[in-house]
Every structure is written in structure tokens, then in C-alpha cells.
Design an enzyme around this catalytic site. Structure first.
Site, mmCIF file in Angstrom:
data_model
loop_
_atom_site.group_PDB
_atom_site.id
_atom_site.type_symbol
_atom_site.label_atom_id
_atom_site.label_comp_id
_atom_site.label_asym_id
_atom_site.label_seq_id
_atom_site.Cartn_x
_atom_site.Cartn_y
_atom_site.Cartn_z
ATOM 1 N N ASP A 38 38.326 16.458 27.710
ATOM 2 C CA ASP A 38 38.788 15.184 27.135
ATOM 3 C C ASP A 38 39.282 15.394 25.715
ATOM 4 O O ASP A 38 40.250 14.777 25.279
ATOM 5 C CB ASP A 38 37.648 14.164 27.087
ATOM 6 C CG ASP A 38 37.501 13.450 28.414
ATOM 7 O OD1 ASP A 38 38.373 13.636 29.273
ATOM 8 O OD2 ASP A 38 36.513 12.711 28.577
ATOM 9 N N SER A 83 45.546 2.918 33.322
ATOM 10 C CA SER A 83 44.269 3.468 32.834
ATOM 11 C C SER A 83 44.186 3.219 31.334
ATOM 12 O O SER A 83 45.111 2.655 30.745
ATOM 13 C CB SER A 83 44.117 4.932 33.196
ATOM 14 O OG SER A 83 45.139 5.647 32.618
ATOM 15 N N LEU A 84 43.108 3.636 30.738
ATOM 16 C CA LEU A 84 42.871 3.262 29.335
ATOM 17 C C LEU A 84 43.002 4.450 28.403
ATOM 18 O O LEU A 84 42.582 5.554 28.741
ATOM 19 C CB LEU A 84 41.456 2.687 29.181
ATOM 20 C CG LEU A 84 41.188 1.367 29.891
ATOM 21 C CD1 LEU A 84 39.709 1.042 29.837
ATOM 22 C CD2 LEU A 84 41.995 0.247 29.250
ATOM 23 N N GLU A 202 35.023 -1.588 39.885
ATOM 24 C CA GLU A 202 34.612 -0.198 39.999
ATOM 25 C C GLU A 202 33.566 -0.032 41.104
ATOM 26 O O GLU A 202 32.578 -0.765 41.125
ATOM 27 C CB GLU A 202 33.996 0.173 38.632
ATOM 28 C CG GLU A 202 34.005 1.601 38.291
ATOM 29 C CD GLU A 202 35.327 2.099 37.713
ATOM 30 O OE1 GLU A 202 36.346 1.367 37.718
ATOM 31 O OE2 GLU A 202 35.332 3.254 37.285
ATOM 32 N N LYS A 339 34.754 5.400 23.840
ATOM 33 C CA LYS A 339 33.883 6.315 24.577
ATOM 34 C C LYS A 339 32.655 6.703 23.757
ATOM 35 O O LYS A 339 32.696 6.708 22.532
ATOM 36 C CB LYS A 339 34.660 7.591 24.919
ATOM 37 C CG LYS A 339 35.758 7.410 25.933
ATOM 38 C CD LYS A 339 35.236 7.117 27.291
ATOM 39 C CE LYS A 339 35.643 8.011 28.413
ATOM 40 N NZ LYS A 339 36.577 9.010 28.398
ATOM 41 N N CYS A 436 26.545 38.604 -4.869
ATOM 42 C CA CYS A 436 26.227 39.482 -5.995
ATOM 43 C C CYS A 436 26.982 40.805 -5.973
ATOM 44 O O CYS A 436 26.903 41.586 -6.915
ATOM 45 C CB CYS A 436 24.722 39.740 -6.052
ATOM 46 S SG CYS A 436 24.172 40.796 -4.701
HETATM 47 S S1 IVH Z 1 39.693 -2.287 32.461
HETATM 48 C C1 IVH Z 1 44.102 -0.536 32.245
HETATM 49 N N1 IVH Z 1 37.109 -2.400 32.415
HETATM 50 O O1 IVH Z 1 37.918 3.010 33.461
HETATM 51 C C2 IVH Z 1 42.940 -0.309 33.115
HETATM 52 N N2 IVH Z 1 38.124 -0.452 33.310
HETATM 53 O O2 IVH Z 1 40.803 4.563 32.397
HETATM 54 C C3 IVH Z 1 42.089 -1.502 33.028
HETATM 55 N N3 IVH Z 1 36.539 1.220 34.113
HETATM 56 O O3 IVH Z 1 40.733 2.887 35.532
HETATM 57 C C4 IVH Z 1 40.743 -1.200 33.340
HETATM 58 N N4 IVH Z 1 34.707 0.087 33.619
HETATM 59 O O4 IVH Z 1 38.420 2.701 36.603
HETATM 60 C C5 IVH Z 1 38.177 -1.673 32.746
HETATM 61 N N5 IVH Z 1 34.818 -2.673 32.325
HETATM 62 C C6 IVH Z 1 35.882 -1.937 32.659
HETATM 63 C C7 IVH Z 1 35.765 -0.672 33.260
HETATM 64 C C8 IVH Z 1 36.920 0.054 33.560
HETATM 65 C C9 IVH Z 1 35.214 1.213 34.134
HETATM 66 C C10 IVH Z 1 37.386 2.345 34.565
HETATM 67 C C11 IVH Z 1 38.537 1.950 35.433
HETATM 68 C C12 IVH Z 1 39.763 2.403 34.689
HETATM 69 C C13 IVH Z 1 39.206 3.456 33.792
HETATM 70 C C14 IVH Z 1 39.960 3.538 32.491
#
Ligand code: IVH
Length: 535
Positions: A38, A83-84, A202, A339, A436
């Protein structure tokens, strides 16, 4: 870093990241930790942000999930599953807020913070209030139809009903987090329930079920799963619903994609439990401090939670602002994954210096580009002795993996040789003591070189004592005892080293805790500017 250097570095990072992805996903083999990987991905992302013209479609940062598997019907969706982007630490969180404020000036942002559960992303479609189709993320637009497997998961309602009506007004959704969510006037769903509704969340497995499952596998001589996420994904992405049914999977919802009249993300979290879904109640945060408090609170609870989480998710709470912010590449600008800092991270060895210890032992210490690992920033890692440097093969300029498990002294555990440029410099153990000037000596069969002079460390200490004194840098809260400790722990060779120290370098030391480490770093920073005469 100039553009050409960035280009070179990006090329190497991509190659190394792709290699480890291949190892992990195809050969099911792991050479470096997820934290370290990561960390490399994050460096790539940041370089690409600095030089956007260097982003290519094949960059690992442009990837969402994977290709859909053969054998499943394909599902095309209108609104892609994204994804985030990650943030590590408060500084990066502030950078994100500044970025949002540049995009929409004079706008105050409220946020919604919730747990980031370590599972497998799923989209559910309800038609006429009945569960109709469920799919994996796939490449974002096209996913795999895994409806039959999802139907085996009890926490996915097969029919949407308004349970909230049966509950009292003060009902607090049951969840591991005790943060109460915002209550609002929004009660839109009943009349909308017949529409096509998309919910995302999830699929995961609880820690205890995961342990039990792995133990049974081991008994049968089968290889264990690395983490609950892989097991959840593996159970959903296979063609036999009986197998999925035999595994204790759960579902936690975090998004209502369909516009049911909600204006805030927090309202979705209020309504989801009423519709029959388990969700994290989360918390509305008015500013970054509140986000950080929530984050710290969750870290404290983390061990006791029944499922694994790897951070928190922060969304701009106002859905129309969130939409307006749009996305960049694969991820929305209006959300971030904050994270938890993993126990390993990658950074660059900027120098290797010799530190003379109490017994005269000459210890090589890596001076690092500051890096956050295990929740704190560090700049030093001991290399122990000449043999250890040989064993690791570490050179000045190398990218290395740093490990800091718990409150222990950080260590270099691996050199990423594939990231070398050819400019790295070999470290040669000096013949003379850097303090020294005496010839260093080494007893036969010993790994450690020593300075034989009894005066040596005393001289070094006196130099330091003078440096911190009132007549010189006047560093408040630092006395001989702390100086002795810093020298003995190989953290400083030269007084100038004091100013590079970060909290994470100090926390593992005896008598130091987070607060005292913070105080010391602050005191040092205050003494950086002094008048010429004292200098
Ligand atoms: S919001 C834009 N909320 O984390 C994606 N994701 O890379 C919006 N995840 O693909 C996701 N808990 O699989 C969101 N409370 C949460 C989450 C969550 C786990 C996962 C999800 C997503 C990845 C982020």
C-alpha cells in the site's frame, strides 16, 4: 524530484507493484506485507498527482477491482462502483480538505465518518421491494451476477420492509459503534419502496468464524486463508451456492445509490437499518478534529469489534456537494479512506551514520525520509552492525521496508532492490571513530566494532550538554539524562540530529510516551531559531 526522476521512479514502482500483485493474486504467495505494498501504491499515486501528465491507463492506480470471472452472468451498471483514495495521517487529511476548498471555494463541508469494513464490495438491486439481483464490483461497470450466492446470506433482506415503523422514535440501531447518528425529518421510503432500489455494502466474515474456519482447514491439511476478506471474496465468487451457504457470511450496507429523496449521506445510514440492513451508525463530523476524534475512538474499539476494519471512510455528507465534486480516475473526490497505519511502510534511506554507544559500540543507523508507520512518524532505524548491513544488502539511497510492530524500535526488514536507480551508495564501515577519531577495533568472532577510547563518549556527551544549555540552544525540557538516553539508543550522533527527531523515534524509549515525545519534539522545534551570539 524533477519530472525525469519522477518518470523513472514511476516506471519502477509500477513494475514492482505489478510483480507483487501477480504473486499475491495469481500465485497466492506473499513476499511483502499489504502495508508495504500500500505504501508503494501510495507513493505512486502521489507522484502521479504531482505530474498528472505521467498517468497512464495501465497504472495500478487506475485499476478498480478485477476482470469479471467467466462462468457468471455479467451485470452492467449505470453508476460505476468506484474505490477510495487513501489518506494516512492528519496531514494528508488536511491536504484533502484544502483540495476540496480549492474546488468549491467558500463552502463549509460537513463530513460523515463510518467504519471501513475489510470485506468484499457488493451491489444489491431490489425490484418491487424484493431482492432481484446482486453483483460484484468487477471492473466497476461490469460485475458478476452472484445473486444465488448472496441469497444464502441471512443479513441480506430478501424483501424490503419498513422496520423503523415498528420501533420507537428513540431507537438506536444496534451496532458495534456507539456513535449516535443524526436524526432528521426524512421519512421518504415507504412510498418509494416499490421502485428499483440499489444498495451497496460489504460482504464479510466475523473474526471468530474466520479463525474457526481456518483451523478446520488446517486440520484437513488445506492451506489457510490470509484474511477474512479473501475468504469472503472466494465464497461469493464461486459457482456453488451450497458452498456459500456453508460459510457464515454477513452483509453490512453503507450506501443507498437510488435517489429516494435523501440529501445527506448520514440519512442513508439512518434509514438503512429501518429497511432491514445492518449498517454502521457512524457520525456526522463538523470539522477535521471531530473526524480525528472519531478515528481515535474507533482505534480503541478495534480489537473488540467482531469484524476486521482497516480504517474509517469519510464522505462529504451533503450528497449534492458530493456529486458536484465528481471523481478523478477511479475514485470520488468527495470521499477518502482514512486508513489505520499499518505496522510496515516503505521509505528511503537518506544516510547511514555511525553512532557510538555507552560501551563504545559503533552502531550503523539508517537516517530515513520521514515516514508514518504504526501511527507515528519516524526518521531513524537501527541497522545493528556491519553483518546486518551485508545481510540486508542495504545501500544509501535504497527504498526499504520499515517494520514497527507495537511500541518497539523500528527496524529495516527488507531492501526493495528492484527500485534502485544505480545512484545508490555502498556504506563502508569507517576505520576511525566519528566522535574522537580513535581507530575502531573488533574482537575476533564479534560482529561489533568499538571505539576503544574511554574519553570518547564522555566527550560527545559534553558537547551535547553544552549545545542544549542556556548559553547555546537553550532547549527546554531536555537535560543530560535525555541526551544520554538518545545517544545510547543510537538516535543522535551530532547535535544537529536532534532537530530531525520525530515522535515515533522517541515513543519506543523507556520513560517516553506519546505526550512526552510530542513535548520534546515541540521544544526542539521552538529552539531552532536563536540569536547569532548564542549560535
Ligand atoms: S464507500 C467509492 N464505505 O472499501 C467507493 N466503502 O476502496 C465507495 N468499504 O470498494 C465506497 N467499508 O469495498 C465505503 N463504510 C464503507 C466501506 C467501504 C468498506 C470498501 C468498499 C470499497 C473499498 C474502498
Amino acid at each position: 524530484m524533477n519530472k525525469q526522476q519522477a518518470q523513472e521512479r514511476i516506471k519502477k514502482l509500477k513494475k514492482v507493484i505489478n510483480y507483487h500483485r501477480y504473486l499475491y493474486h495469481v500465485l497466492e504467495h506473499q513476499e511483502i506485507s499489504e502495508g508495504a505494498l500500500d505504501s508503494l501504491k501510495h507513493e505512486l499515486y502521489q507522484l502521479e498527482q504531482q505530474f498528472p501528465e505521467l498517468i497512464t491507463p495501465d497504472s495500478p492506480t487506475q485499476r478498480v477491482g478485477g476482470e469479471p470471472l467467466e462462468g457468471f452472468e455479467k451485470v452492467k451498471r449505470k453508476s460505476p462502483m468506484l474505490s477510495l483514495e487513501d489518506v494516512f495521517g492528519q496531514k494528508e487529511l488536511e491536504d484533502w480538505q484544502n483540495y476540496l476548498e480549492r474546488l468549491i471555494p467558500n463552502q463549509k463541508f460537513d463530513y460523515f465518518a463510518e467504519m471501513k469494513i475489510d470485506g468484499f464490495a457488493i451491489s444489491l438491486i431490489y425490484k418491487n421491494g424484493v431482492f432481484w439481483q446482486g453483483s460484484t464490483r468487477g471492473d466497476g461497470i461490469t460485475g458478476e451476477d452472484v445473486t444465488q450466492n448472496l441469497k444464502t446470506i441471512e443479513s441480506i433482506p430478501l424483501k424490503l420492509e419498513i422496520h423503523g415503523k415498528l420501533l420507537s422514535k428513540d431507537y438506536d440501531p444496534p451496532s458495534a459503534s456507539s456513535h449516535s447518528s443524526l436524526r432528521s425529518e426524512w421519512a421518504p421510503i415507504e412510498r418509494n419502496l416499490k421502485r428499483e432500489i440499489e444498495i451497496r455494502g460489504e460482504v464479510y466474515m466475523e473474526k471468530k468464524d474466520f479463525e474457526k474456519f481456518n483451523q478446520e482447514r488446517k486440520k484437513r491439511g488445506e492451506p489457510a486463508y490470509a484474511n477474512p476478506r479473501n475468504l469472503a471474496a472466494g465464497s461469493i465468487r464461486q459457482l456453488d451456492p451450497k458452498l456459500a451457504a456453508s460459510r457464515p457470511l454477513k452483509f453490512l450496507a453503507y450506501n443507498i445509490i437510488t435517489d429516494l429523496g435523501q440529501t445527506l449521506h448520514s440519512q442513508e445510514h439512518q434509514v438503512l437499518p429501518q429497511m432491514g440492513f445492518k449498517t454502521d451508525p457512524g457520525k456526522v463530523c463538523k470539522d477535521l478534529d471531530e473526524i480525528v476524534d472519531f478515528w481515535k475512538d474507533i482505534i480503541k474499539k478495534r480489537e473488540r469489534l467482531p469484524f476486521q476494519i482497516d480504517g474509517i471512510v469519510i464522505n462529504v455528507d451533503d450528497n449534492s456537494l458530493f456529486q458536484k465534486l465528481g471523481k478523478v480516475g477511479k475514485s470520488p473526490r468527495g470521499a477518502r479512506a482514512f486508513k489505520f497505519s499499518p505496522a510496515q511502510a516503505t521509505t528511503v534511506v537518506e544516510d547511514i551514520k555511525i553512532q557510538i554507544g555507552r560501551t563504545g559500540a559503533a552502531t550503523p543507523v539508517a537516517h530515513l525520509k520521514p515516514v508514518e508507520v504504526g501511527g507515528v512518524t519516524i526518521t531513524r532505524a537501527t541497522l545493528h552492525n556491519e553483518d546486518e548491513i551485508k545481510r540486508l544488502g542495504v545501500k544509501i539511497g535504497d527504498t526499504v521496508i520499515i517494520d514497527r510492530a507495537g511500541d518497539v524500535i523500528p527496524e529495516v526488514v527488507k531492501v526493495m532492490k528492484d527500485l534502485r536507480t544505480g545512484q545508490e551508495k555502498e556504506f563502508k564501515m569507517p576505520k576511525a571513530c566519528p566522535v574522537c577519531g580513535s581507530q575502531l577495533i573488533k574482537a575476533a568472532k564479534e560482529a561489533i566494532w568499538r571505539c576503544p577510547s574511554s574519553e570518547c563518549q564522555a566527550k560527545q556527551k559534553r558537547y551535547f550538554y553544552h549545545f542544549i544549555s542556556k548559553g547555546a540552544f537553550d532547549i527546554k525540557g531536555v537535560g543530560p539524562r535525555i541526551i544520554d538516553q538518545l545517544i545510547e539508543e543510537n538516535l543522535v550522533t551530532d547535535p544537529a540530529d536532534l532537530f530531525e527527531l520525530k515522535e515515533g523515534d522517541l515513543i519506543p524509549l523507556e520513560r517516553f510516551a506519546e505526550k512526552s515525545a510530542q513535548n520534546l519534539v515541540q521544544a526542539l522545534s521552538k529552539s531552532k531559531k536563536i540569536i547569532l551570539a548564542r549560535f
